[in-house]
Write a protein that holds these residues in place. Structure first.
Motif, PDB file in Angstrom:
ATOM      1  N   GLY A  86      44.162  80.406 -45.779  1.00 40.88           N
ATOM      2  CA  GLY A  86      43.967  78.992 -45.538  1.00 40.88           C
ATOM      3  C   GLY A  86      43.582  78.679 -44.108  1.00 40.88           C
ATOM      4  N   VAL A  87      42.626  79.433 -43.574  1.00 42.82           N
ATOM      5  CA  VAL A  87      42.206  79.257 -42.187  1.00 42.82           C
ATOM      6  C   VAL A  87      40.858  78.564 -42.149  1.00 42.82           C
ATOM      7  CG1 VAL A  87      41.503  80.524 -40.141  1.00 42.82           C
ATOM      8  CG2 VAL A  87      43.457  81.302 -41.455  1.00 42.82           C
ATOM      9  N   PRO A  88      40.700  77.517 -41.337  1.00 44.77           N
ATOM     10  CA  PRO A  88      39.364  76.940 -41.234  1.00 44.77           C
ATOM     11  C   PRO A  88      38.458  77.884 -40.474  1.00 44.77           C
ATOM     12  CG  PRO A  88      40.940  75.698 -39.919  1.00 44.77           C
ATOM     13  CD  PRO A  88      41.687  76.794 -40.569  1.00 44.77           C
ATOM     14  N   PHE A 135      41.042  76.873 -46.613  1.00 42.51           N
ATOM     15  CA  PHE A 135      41.702  75.861 -45.797  1.00 42.51           C
ATOM     16  C   PHE A 135      41.658  74.515 -46.483  1.00 42.51           C
ATOM     17  CE2 PHE A 135      43.236  73.411 -42.439  1.00 42.51           C
ATOM     18  CZ  PHE A 135      42.405  72.329 -42.263  1.00 42.51           C
ATOM     19  N   PHE A 136      40.449  74.066 -46.833  1.00 43.19           N
ATOM     20  CA  PHE A 136      40.376  72.753 -47.441  1.00 43.19           C
ATOM     21  C   PHE A 136      41.077  72.744 -48.789  1.00 43.19           C
ATOM     22  CE2 PHE A 136      39.209  68.552 -47.949  1.00 43.19           C
ATOM     23  CZ  PHE A 136      38.824  68.348 -49.262  1.00 43.19           C
ATOM     24  N   PHE A 178      44.580  72.255 -48.014  1.00 44.26           N
ATOM     25  CA  PHE A 178      44.739  70.929 -47.417  1.00 44.26           C
ATOM     26  C   PHE A 178      44.721  69.871 -48.496  1.00 44.26           C
ATOM     27  CE2 PHE A 178      44.510  68.204 -43.745  1.00 44.26           C
ATOM     28  CZ  PHE A 178      43.892  67.057 -44.210  1.00 44.26           C
ATOM     29  N   TYR A 179      43.786  69.994 -49.417  1.00 46.82           N
ATOM     30  CA  TYR A 179      43.624  69.014 -50.488  1.00 46.82           C
ATOM     31  C   TYR A 179      44.882  68.971 -51.350  1.00 46.82           C
ATOM     32  CZ  TYR A 179      40.665  66.393 -53.796  1.00 46.82           C
ATOM     33  OH  TYR A 179      40.104  65.440 -54.597  1.00 46.82           O
ATOM     34  N   PHE A 181      47.942  69.947 -50.474  1.00 45.52           N
ATOM     35  CA  PHE A 181      49.056  69.394 -49.693  1.00 45.52           C
ATOM     36  C   PHE A 181      48.912  67.878 -49.573  1.00 45.52           C
ATOM     37  CE2 PHE A 181      50.462  73.377 -49.311  1.00 45.52           C
ATOM     38  CZ  PHE A 181      50.306  74.098 -48.150  1.00 45.52           C
ATOM     39  N   LEU A 182      47.669  67.431 -49.405  1.00 47.29           N
ATOM     40  CA  LEU A 182      47.420  66.002 -49.286  1.00 47.29           C
ATOM     41  C   LEU A 182      47.914  65.277 -50.519  1.00 47.29           C
ATOM     42  CD1 LEU A 182      45.927  63.840 -47.653  1.00 47.29           C
ATOM     43  CD2 LEU A 182      43.947  64.301 -49.034  1.00 47.29           C
ATOM     44  N   VAL A 188      55.460  69.922 -49.552  1.00 51.97           N
ATOM     45  CA  VAL A 188      54.436  70.217 -48.548  1.00 51.97           C
ATOM     46  C   VAL A 188      55.030  71.088 -47.452  1.00 51.97           C
ATOM     47  CG1 VAL A 188      52.904  69.232 -46.826  1.00 51.97           C
ATOM     48  CG2 VAL A 188      53.179  68.091 -48.995  1.00 51.97           C
ATOM     49  N   CYS A 198      53.771  74.712 -46.374  1.00 51.55           N
ATOM     50  CA  CYS A 198      53.361  75.071 -45.021  1.00 51.55           C
ATOM     51  C   CYS A 198      54.122  76.299 -44.537  1.00 51.55           C
ATOM     52  CB  CYS A 198      53.607  73.900 -44.062  1.00 51.55           C
ATOM     53  SG  CYS A 198      52.435  72.562 -44.296  1.00 51.55           S
TER      54      CYS A 198
END
Lengths: 513, 481
Positions: free
Chosen positions: B384-386, B391-392, B395-396, B398-399, B410, B414
């Motif tokens: 999950g690294v940009p 990553f996204f 992120f999505y 978790f969002l 979340v 993390c």
């Protein structure tokens, strides 16, 4: 200037990434070509950053050189970059340190040059991206992008206990970032706006801030999460070990630029969007800042390894930045941003000089060094001036920053300020002792063969960084009005801050001197 | 009575079946060794043709076989994922040919049959069809897992998979019987209509029991707690292309079935299973990521890590919202490219070193920069690294969890990202920071490079230009809410 619908700032950020794209296709045997491409890209970034700074219009409110491209509409994510006064100065800092870093790298890196510059330029681009990002998603994106390339950079091209150091650094910083991510996502869902756009959130929270109880939880999440990279005590232990193990240019950019990423995000997000939370927690941060300054300073005193001294000293100096942030008034914040710039340049210079010595002596232990000034007068001079800057000598840039911070924090947190002033003495002691033990005194036999930086090309990075320290130290009005313009809106939007000593740092005063 | 059979709606599956028959005949008639080598190529060409054909049907929204077979944007999405998986795995199979001493062609055949099963799963609108297609997929995988008959690990893996799989099949059937008994039909639409007119039936014990049993059966396929014990052993013992198929295809098929069920039949009970999935997600993530920390075998590591990823996907499901389901779809896409990239390198390395330990990857960056770079990008994407796909995707998810007031989940997610970063970096460390045992350079054939570039391109594009794919996932779910 708009090239392909993207403004100056976008090109400043993206040029190093484009260079990465080019370098990938250059065969690894052509090391010199790779170095030239890298150097060209950061030179372009430096010129563009300088243009942005010079052309920044102090009479206008709001963000300038803005680019906004809708990225993921349903989530409210857009590629939104732009700078205010703070950003203008920090982007310039980033570009300066990147240029110096690439320059020093091209002089010292010989192994796996291609991979090195791919990672390094990604790092550079990510740092510039954080400074100019106005969208929380991209802010976080660029921030994480800045943390990861450091793993192979230290692990492969570093020295000493590099594997352990780099794993510790990467995991620590990522843990902080993820802690902050929890806070950011919570902030996003609590705002109910469905957008990550910072200017939109700013204006919204100014009128209808989040409930106090929520702010008091979100603020520490974001402050600690990003504070880890600012070496907020007690989360600072990754830093000295990491910098000691890192290759020269990586230490330069990490100490010079990456630490400021965290500080900027704290300003842009934590202080900007969560003012009540800030007022609740910042008094504690002021005390932690004082601990940073004194504790890390005293540990630096005890170190025998040059890079560890510099590492702990930069942790100690971060205490001033944290103190300035914690004071929450325009003066202190102006001083903080100025100090970020000054310290960045100084830290880059310090690590560059130590790196130069290390390359020839292959030891960083003070006990083995001594009298190097006899063989390296130029480097010794630069080093002495860097040490004096670190100690806060007037005439060099960090002094101005420190003084303004202390003036600003005097009203907000009296005792931590006193402790910080005490810290100045501690700093002076260990930095000057470092100079004396490394460069002065008798020269051992084994160092007779050392050479100085002789040619103009070799001297450019050190002389350039030093020149900036001196010029900005004597003429702080180059930077201050721009910074003030950026700091002003933070306080116009918010609740009134606690009263501060009445010193009007208006432009007239500076222009008079 | 007219049979409700539409050739056009079933076209993807029919073409797949046709290609299976062609391959079957080919291996029957090609007795010459040289001609036998053509079989993977025949398979890839037919896959390519079917993929192109599928792309022309993106807007289709119809059903056939009395609504038990559905072709809508959701099934289109999953079929694209399955065909992409198929492409990558078939390439891996063609590169591992020498590992299989006997029955190489039947292996390709079994693979195509598994793909057919997956394709039907994406379109299943009826419990019986879902069951049959899951079994087609699973039984093919049982055989493929145990294929290396001379290796004890492979046979043991196949046996473990068979036993646990059979158990989960029984549980699934038992659950189906409850639902059928209560609602009088196995077809999703009819069940939905019945529940709409008798709302209290959805909250009856029988129905809930049936739902739990069905979710357990599917939980086995996706590798969620508490049905994940089989994964590390099976992943380690199976031939590497089969591990890839299990990791990507089987998991995606499980989620395809889950999503359709959760948004259809089990929708009335959404608050119950949302909470259930949240808790299972947390435990699954911890199990997968903590378990992976100690691994020295790369395939076992991937097994535990895939348990972890099942946990993240469950988080997306528990954030019960349109956006939450979209994030699961996006994650599966990002996961596909990342995992495919990693397994491509594992296949390439195991071809050359004949072993599968992480220590075999030492110094890979010097022996083959392209393989090392591909592996690094794939693993960091999984972490999950940009600016990489994973990553996204994370992120999505978790969002959406944050939006559904699952902040605690979340935070758990993390924390697990940090664990996962550690063990993925262990492999990166071996490749980049350590020196190789022998410094001979790997000669990487062009085809492998092209496959690697494809996966890297997928990872980078999904990582940076997410908008169109989020839109696509959105459209895939447009019908279902």
């Amino acid at each position: 200037m708009n090239f392909l619908h993207l403004g100056l700032i976008s090109w400043t950020v993206l040029t190093p990434l484009l260079a990465v794209g080019v370098i990938i296709f250059i065969p690894k045997t052509k090391a010199n070509l790779i170095k030239q491409v890298a150097l060209l890209s950061v030179s372009i970034s430096l010129v563009l950053a300088f243009l942005c700074f010079v052309r920044y219009d102090r009479t206008l409110n709001g963000y300038q050189f803005v680019d906004k491209i809708e990225w993921i509409k349903s989530l409210g994510i857009s590629y939104h970059v732009g700078i205010d006064g703070i950003g203008a100065v920090l982007v310039l800092l980033g570009a300066i340190c990147s240029f110096a870093g690439v320059y020093v790298s091209s002089m010292s890196i010989e192994k796996s040059v291609k991979e090195y510059f791919v990672f390094y330029l990604m790092l550079v681009s990510a740092c510039l991206g954080v400074f100019s990002s106005l969208d929380l998603f991209f802010l976080y994106f660029f921030y994480e992008m800045a943390v990861l390339p450091v793993y192979p950079l230290i692990g492969k091209w570093g020295s000493g206990n590099k594997e352990y150091a780099t794993m510790k650094l990467t995991l620590y910083l990522t843990a902080g970032a993820l802690l902050a991510l929890v806070g950011l996502l919570w902030l996003y869902s609590a705002s109910g706006l469905g957008t990550f756009d910072i200017p939109v959130l700013e204006t919204y929270f100014a009128q209808s801030p989040l409930p106090d109880s929520l702010q008091n939880i979100l603020f520490p999440l974001i402050m600690v999460g990003f504070g880890v990279i600012v070496t907020l005590w007690p989360f600072h232990t990754w830093s000295p070990m990491g910098y000691a193990a890192a290759p020269t240019a990586v230490s330069m950019i990490h100490a010079g630029v990456l630490k400021k990423l965290g500080a900027l995000i704290i300003i842009r997000v934590a202080i900007n969007l969560l003012p009540t939370g800030a007022h609740t927690w910042m008094p504690l941060v002021a005390w932690i800042a004082a601990i940073n300054i004194l504790y890390c300073g005293l540990i630096a005193w005890r170190q025998r390894d040059l890079k560890f001294i510099l590492g702990y000293s930069s942790c100690s100096h971060m205490g001033y930045i944290l103190l300035g942030l914690s004071s929450l008034n325009p003066i202190a914040l102006t001083g903080t941003v100025f100090y970020m710039f000054a310290h960045g340049v100084m830290a880059a210079l310090g690590f560059a000089l130590v790196g130069f010595c290390y390359e020839q002596t292959h030891t960083r232990m003070i006990d083995e060094l001594g009298g190097l000034a006899k063989k390296m007068p130029f480097i010794a001079t630069c080093f002495t001036m860097m040490a004096l800057a670190s100690a806060g000598l007037p005439g060099l840039a960090p002094f101005v920053g420190e003084v303004i911070i202390l003036i600003g924090s005097w009203g907000a947190s009296r005792i931590p300020t006193l402790l910080a002033i005490l810290g100045l003495v501690v700093t002076a002691t260990y930095t000057l002792r470092m100079v004396r033990q490394t460069f002065q005194g008798p020269l051992p036999e084994k160092w007779q063969h050392l050479t100085d930086a002789k040619t103009i090309f070799q001297r450019i990075p050190y002389a350039g960084l030093l020149a900036i320290l001196i010029i900005v130290g004597f003429l702080p009005m180059i930077l201050l009005p721009t910074i003030e313009q950026g700091v002003k809106p933070l306080f116009q939007r918010q609740l009134p801050s606690p009263p501060v000593a009445v010193v009007d740092l208006s432009r007239q005063e500076f222009q008079k001197s | 009575m007219m049979i409700d059979f539409s050739w056009s709606v079933l076209s993807t599956e029919l073409y797949l079946s046709l290609s299976i028959l062609v391959i079957f005949l080919a291996e029957f008639f090609f007795t010459d060794e040289r001609k036998k080598k053509l079989i993977p190529s025949i398979a890839s060409l037919s896959l390519l043709a079917i993929f192109i054909h599928l792309l022309t049907r993106s807007h289709e929204n119809s059903s056939t076989l009395w609504r038990s077979f559905v072709q809508d944007p959701l099934s289109f999405y999953f079929k694209v994922l399955f065909l992409l998986t198929g492409g990558f795995v078939l390439f891996m199979i063609s590169k591992s040919q020498d590992k299989l001493q006997k029955g190489r062609d039947e292996f390709v055949l079994l693979f195509m049959i598994a793909l057919l099963g997956m394709s039907f799963v994406a379109s299943a609108g009826d419990f019986v069809l879902l069951f049959v297609s899951l079994e087609i997929l699973t039984i093919s995988l049982y055989i493929m897992t145990a294929y290396l008959r001379s290796q004890e690990a492979s046979i043991e893996a196949g046996l473990k998979y068979l036993i646990m799989g059979a158990l989960s099949t029984g549980v699934f059937l038992y659950g189906m019987s409850f639902i059928y008994g209560l609602t009088g039909s196995t077809e999703f639409n009819k069940i939905g209509e019945y529940l709409a007119s008798n709302p209290e039936a959805a909250h009856s014990t029988g129905f809930m029991f049936g739902m739990i049993l069905i979710l357990s059966g599917l939980g086995f396929k996706i590798g969620s707690f508490p049905f994940q014990l089989w994964i590390p052993d099976v992943y380690q013992g199976a031939p590497t292309p089969v591990t890839a198929l299990l990791a990507i295809g089987s998991k995606t098929a499980g989620f395809a079935a889950l999503i359709r069920l959760l948004l259809g039949v089990f929708l009335p009970l959404s608050d119950r299973w949302a909470l259930l999935f949240a808790i299972l997600s947390a435990i699954t993530m911890f199990y997968g990521n903590l378990g992976a920390l100690w691994q020295t075998n790369i395939k076992r590591l991937m097994g535990y890590s895939s348990i972890g990823h099942a946990g993240y996907l469950l988080m997306g499901l528990s954030a019960f919202s349109h956006s939450g389901m979209e994030s699961v779809l996006y994650y599966l896409l990002a996961y596909l490219f990342s995992t495919a990239g990693a397994f491509l390198v594992i296949v390439a390395v195991s071809n050359l070193t004949k072993a599968e330990k992480i220590s075999d990857f030492k110094g890979l960056s010097e022996r083959s920069p392209i393989l090392a770079a591909g592996m690094m990008l794939s693993l960091l994407s999984l972490a999950g690294v940009p600016p990489l796909a994973g990553f996204f995707a994370k992120f999505y998810i978790f969002l959406n969890a944050a939006q559904s007031d699952l902040i605690w989940l979340v935070a758990v997610g993390c924390l697990n990202v940090i664990f996962s970063l550690y063990y993925y970096l262990m492999v990166v460390k071996a490749m980049y920071l350590e020196s190789p045992v022998t410094s001979s350079e790997f000669q990487v054939p062009l085809s492998v490079k092209i496959a690697q570039f494809t996966s890297i391109a997928g990872i980078l594009i999904l990582g940076v230009w997410q908008g169109p794919f989020v839109e696509w996932a959105h459209r895939a779910l447009a019908n279902t809410f």
